[in-house]
Design an enzyme around this catalytic site. Structure first.
Site, short mmCIF file in Angstrom:
data_model
loop_
_atom_site.label_atom_id
_atom_site.label_comp_id
_atom_site.label_asym_id
_atom_site.label_seq_id
_atom_site.Cartn_x
_atom_site.Cartn_y
_atom_site.Cartn_z
N LEU A 155 0.83 -1.22 0.00
CA LEU A 155 0.00 0.00 0.00
C LEU A 155 0.86 1.26 0.00
O LEU A 155 1.79 1.40 0.80
CB LEU A 155 -0.92 0.01 1.23
CG LEU A 155 -1.98 -1.09 1.28
CD1 LEU A 155 -2.72 -1.03 2.61
CD2 LEU A 155 -2.98 -0.95 0.12
N CYS A 156 0.49 2.19 -0.87
CA CYS A 156 1.20 3.47 -0.99
C CYS A 156 1.30 4.18 0.36
O CYS A 156 2.34 4.74 0.69
CB CYS A 156 0.44 4.35 -1.99
SG CYS A 156 0.94 6.07 -2.02
#
Lengths: 249, 132
Positions: A155-156
């Site tokens: 996840l960013c």
């Protein structure tokens, strides 16, 4: 002498599916032409959706600690972005995109940080005025991951680059780009609240004392205009997406 | 093979091509040291498949750095005959040597006269010096 301003079209769009949102941004990039307008779009997603970075595979989520701890992420609809970086959970957030035609002189490969920084610093300053202790991260999980041989988180918002915007330990804004001969597409996501699908990532409203009725879309539009305006003098025209039909065919 | 940057032809999008007379019309393609330095901290690369047909100026691959995805464009037209597929997992080789170890694909040119339209080393150096 009057300084000539670049034409910019500003679209505050409605919530759409992931596929439609990415298709629209791809079209805007493909249709970018020299001397054409800059197009800025602010939008939401019609259901919680994962958007994967261009080089990510959905299978990698299964092995990621976030995917293991929160199996509901695996059941969400997903779409792949044309831009880089990690996956974003689009739920309690606002997405922005802008397309700058190649003729604006911002396409040198080393110029990407200038655009990240311009937008992120404008949002940072806005959050500080709202009483939040916002700053640029100045950390990079990419270098850390390379040295240790580990993969970066899927996840960013669990990753860090030096220009990511954080409030305390929480990342609240991340952006990514795609460059072509025609122009540059930049995507970004402003995290407002924790998602019911993944509660570990807190948003601005969870951290700061900001009224729930605060108009974040309007606020973000102003910050984007402010940030881009530090690089290019812009003359904005506010439109609806249907007015851009000629760019979306 | 030892490729020197002075021997190469260049595109304005920073790809180089090596097409010596004794290579039977097969050109070797990569990206310049300037492009590698500008891209900074490459994390992903995608290269074409052997057998893929490309036109000059067509995208043959992509790289990602600092969350920005950038295409790479073929300097010449032809069919891909070989790909340096190991490079994708050893991107640090590009930093160390973008010419010998960092080559990306070999392409059987369908129109070798396209080479003459590209910049030589001096012209390319002049172009990148104007980037500031």
């Amino acid at each position: 002498m009057e300084i000539s301003k670049n034409k910019a079209l500003l679209v505050r769009d409605s919530a759409r599916t992931g596929i439609d949102n990415m298709r629209i941004d791809d079209c805007l990039l493909q249709r970018a032409v020299p001397e054409g307008p800059i197009v800025v779009r602010i939008y939401r997603w019609s259901e919680p959706t994962l958007s994967l970075g261009h080089f990510q595979q959905i299978e990698d989520l299964v092995d990621d600690p976030a995917g293991i701890s929160q199996p509901s992420l695996n059941r969400l609809p997903w779409v792949r972005r044309k831009t880089g970086g990690g996956a974003i959970l689009h739920d309690q957030e606002i997405t922005y995109s802008f397309v700058i035609p190649a003729s604006k002189g911002l396409l040198d490969k080393g110029a990407n940080e200038v655009l990240y920084r311009a937008v992120h610093e404008a949002v940072r300053d806005g959050l500080i005025r709202l009483g939040l202790e916002a700053s640029l991260s100045e950390n990079c999980t990419c270098s850390v991951a390379k040295k240790s041989g580990d993969e970066e988180p899927f996840l960013c918002f669990q990753r860090r680059t030096p220009v990511d915007l954080v409030v305390g330990a929480h990342k609240v804004l991340g952006s990514a780009q795609r460059r072509t001969r025609a122009g540059l597409l930049q995507h970004g996501s402003l995290l407002l609240r924790a998602s019911g699908e993944f509660g570990a990532l807190l948003g601005i409203q969870d951290i700061g004392k900001i009224p729930s009725e605060f108009l974040w879309e309007e606020w973000l539009v102003d910050r984007l205009c402010e940030g881009l305006g530090t690089i290019l003098p812009l003359n904005y025209e506010v439109l609806e997406l249907k007015d851009l039909g000629y760019l979306l065919k | 093979m030892s490729i020197q940057p002075e021997q190469l032809k260049y595109c304005d999008s920073h790809e180089w091509v090596y097409a010596p007379a004794d290579a039977n019309g097969v050109a070797t393609v990569g990206i310049s040291a300037f492009a590698v330095a500008e891209l900074n901290d490459l994390v992903f690369m995608a290269l074409p498949s052997v057998g893929q047909k490309l036109a000059a100026g067509q995208e043959f691959g992509e790289v990602e750095s600092v969350k920005a995805v950038s295409p790479m464009y073929s300097p010449v037209s032809g069919e891909v005959t070989e790909v340096n597929s190991g490079l994708v997992d050893r991107l640090d080789q590009l930093n160390a040597d973008p010419y010998d170890q960092g080559w990306m694909m070999k392409i059987k040119m369908s129109d070798p006269s396209e080479i003459a339209k590209l910049m030589d080393y001096q012209a390319y150096q002049k172009m990148i010096s104007q980037h500031g």
